[in-house]
Design a protein around this motif. Structure first.
Motif, mmCIF file in Angstrom:
data_model
loop_
_atom_site.group_PDB
_atom_site.id
_atom_site.type_symbol
_atom_site.label_atom_id
_atom_site.label_comp_id
_atom_site.label_asym_id
_atom_site.label_seq_id
_atom_site.Cartn_x
_atom_site.Cartn_y
_atom_site.Cartn_z
ATOM 1 N N SER A 26 0.754 4.516 1.377
ATOM 2 C CA SER A 26 -0.072 5.125 2.413
ATOM 3 C C SER A 26 -0.146 6.645 2.319
ATOM 4 O O SER A 26 -0.812 7.281 3.146
ATOM 5 C CB SER A 26 0.427 4.719 3.802
ATOM 6 O OG SER A 26 1.701 5.290 4.064
ATOM 7 N N THR A 52 0.849 -1.191 0.000
ATOM 8 C CA THR A 52 0.000 0.000 0.000
ATOM 9 C C THR A 52 0.879 1.234 0.000
ATOM 10 O O THR A 52 1.836 1.317 0.780
ATOM 11 C CB THR A 52 -0.903 0.027 1.246
ATOM 12 O OG1 THR A 52 -1.776 -1.103 1.225
ATOM 13 C CG2 THR A 52 -1.729 1.299 1.309
ATOM 14 N N TRP A 108 -10.457 9.245 6.072
ATOM 15 C CA TRP A 108 -9.646 9.671 7.201
ATOM 16 C C TRP A 108 -9.612 11.196 7.249
ATOM 17 O O TRP A 108 -10.154 11.874 6.375
ATOM 18 C CB TRP A 108 -8.217 9.154 7.065
ATOM 19 C CG TRP A 108 -8.074 7.660 7.090
ATOM 20 C CD1 TRP A 108 -9.077 6.722 7.074
ATOM 21 C CD2 TRP A 108 -6.853 6.941 7.108
ATOM 22 N NE1 TRP A 108 -8.542 5.461 7.080
ATOM 23 C CE2 TRP A 108 -7.181 5.567 7.104
ATOM 24 C CE3 TRP A 108 -5.514 7.309 7.127
ATOM 25 C CZ2 TRP A 108 -6.209 4.569 7.119
ATOM 26 C CZ3 TRP A 108 -4.548 6.318 7.144
ATOM 27 C CH2 TRP A 108 -4.882 4.968 7.146
ATOM 28 N N LEU A 117 -7.543 1.069 8.476
ATOM 29 C CA LEU A 117 -8.745 1.129 7.626
ATOM 30 C C LEU A 117 -9.959 0.536 8.341
ATOM 31 O O LEU A 117 -11.070 1.050 8.236
ATOM 32 C CB LEU A 117 -8.490 0.392 6.308
ATOM 33 C CG LEU A 117 -7.552 1.080 5.330
ATOM 34 C CD1 LEU A 117 -7.255 0.160 4.152
ATOM 35 C CD2 LEU A 117 -8.140 2.394 4.835
ATOM 36 N N HIS A 120 -8.283 4.839 -1.139
ATOM 37 C CA HIS A 120 -8.895 5.352 0.086
ATOM 38 C C HIS A 120 -8.488 6.821 0.212
ATOM 39 O O HIS A 120 -7.436 7.228 -0.295
ATOM 40 C CB HIS A 120 -8.435 4.550 1.300
ATOM 41 C CG HIS A 120 -8.713 3.089 1.181
ATOM 42 N ND1 HIS A 120 -9.885 2.515 1.616
ATOM 43 C CD2 HIS A 120 -7.967 2.079 0.647
ATOM 44 C CE1 HIS A 120 -9.856 1.217 1.374
ATOM 45 N NE2 HIS A 120 -8.709 0.924 0.784
ATOM 46 N N ILE A 159 -3.651 5.482 -0.333
ATOM 47 C CA ILE A 159 -4.338 6.422 0.551
ATOM 48 C C ILE A 159 -3.992 7.823 0.063
ATOM 49 O O ILE A 159 -2.819 8.202 0.004
ATOM 50 C CB ILE A 159 -3.945 6.218 2.013
ATOM 51 C CG1 ILE A 159 -4.331 4.799 2.448
ATOM 52 C CG2 ILE A 159 -4.624 7.255 2.907
ATOM 53 C CD1 ILE A 159 -3.865 4.427 3.820
ATOM 54 N N ARG A 215 -3.005 -0.759 -3.126
ATOM 55 C CA ARG A 215 -3.860 0.177 -2.379
ATOM 56 C C ARG A 215 -3.169 1.523 -2.280
ATOM 57 O O ARG A 215 -1.937 1.600 -2.237
ATOM 58 C CB ARG A 215 -4.170 -0.346 -0.973
ATOM 59 C CG ARG A 215 -5.122 -1.503 -0.945
ATOM 60 C CD ARG A 215 -5.612 -1.776 0.467
ATOM 61 N NE ARG A 215 -4.524 -2.167 1.368
ATOM 62 C CZ ARG A 215 -4.708 -2.688 2.570
ATOM 63 N NH1 ARG A 215 -5.938 -2.880 3.020
ATOM 64 N NH2 ARG A 215 -3.687 -3.027 3.336
#
Length: 260
Positions: free
Chosen positions: A6, A4, A94, A255, A62, A35, A33
């Protein structure tokens, strides 16, 4: 083996204009993934729109919504009301990017206090809504720890793009944050962050690029997560698969902490 990123600014024009290519390159390196934090009200809509790309389970985006400390001075009560309204619309978002930067642009004491006030508002909102936060920290570790204490914030999150000492990392860990290790590892001269990568346990860290930033004379992309992880494995003497497992577990826990 999957990774990920992040912290990557996929809504930034440098990446958004060729996002399918960027995501395909990332997939080729096992990065599945992402973020994506916002930095100011003007890009909240662009960040939210990235969620429309989540049409398969192969790669997931995300988001985090907030106001970066560089823009804290101009933030208004109306901005924070708008932030809360948008976070309620997107319950898995978030809070961030928020935090403190006591180096860039050489803020005055008044400007530092404005940053602290805005950061505390983010923390209070994240606590109220039970959301993790993404924290920008430059030369402000003690003030960040004090803000966490004053607000009673306990939802965790990520201290992103960490560049401090092992001792500073320990302070942030006690605040409940995971340590974001990223593109600084690509610079052999970044001794402090290399020491952190070598000395901390990977149960305390996550990986990031801060794309499209952090690299001189070229655009950074999430595909570089794989190389960052490889350097981290070399420095810490930990198997690459183990780093992937620990950092992915850390992201999973954060998450899953956000409301469904």
């Amino acid at each position: 083996m999957h990774f990920t990123d992040s912290h990557c600014h996929l809504a930034d024009p440098a990446l958004r204009c060729r996002l399918p290519e960027v995501l395909a390159q990332a997939a080729g390196q096992g990065v599945t993934r992402f973020i994506v934090p916002a930095t100011q009200r003007s890009d909240w809509t662009d960040v939210v729109q990235l969620l429309a790309m989540n049409t398969s389970s192969e790669q997931r985006i995300h988001i985090a919504l907030g106001i970066h400390p560089w823009f804290a001075e101009a933030a208004t009560p109306r901005d924070f009301a708008g932030l809360e309204h948008l976070l309620l619309q997107y319950p898995q978002a978030w809070v961030g990017e928020t935090g403190l930067d006591f180096l860039v642009n050489r803020p005055s004491e008044r400007q530092k206090q404005q940053q602290i006030d805005a950061f505390c508002r983010h923390l209070a909102l994240a606590q109220k809504l039970a959301r993790p936060v993404i924290v920008h920290n430059v030369k402000a570790t003690a003030a960040i720890a004090e803000a966490v204490k004053q607000t009673g914030f306990s939802q965790g999150g990520i201290a992103h793009a960490f560049s401090g000492s092992v001792e500073e990392a320990q302070i942030l860990l006690r605040c409940g944050f995971k340590i974001g290790i990223g593109s600084l590892l690509l610079n052999p001269k970044a001794k402090k962050v290399r020491q952190v990568a070598a000395q901390l346990v990977w149960q305390d860290m996550v990986l990031e690029t801060d794309s499209p930033f952090m690299l001189h004379h070229q655009t950074n992309t999430p595909a570089n997560i794989r190389r960052i992880a490889e350097i981290a494995a070399e420095l810490s003497g930990v198997d690459l698969a183990e780093i992937a497992r620990h950092t992915e577990n850390n992201i999973d826990s954060l998450l899953n902490a956000a409301p469904a």
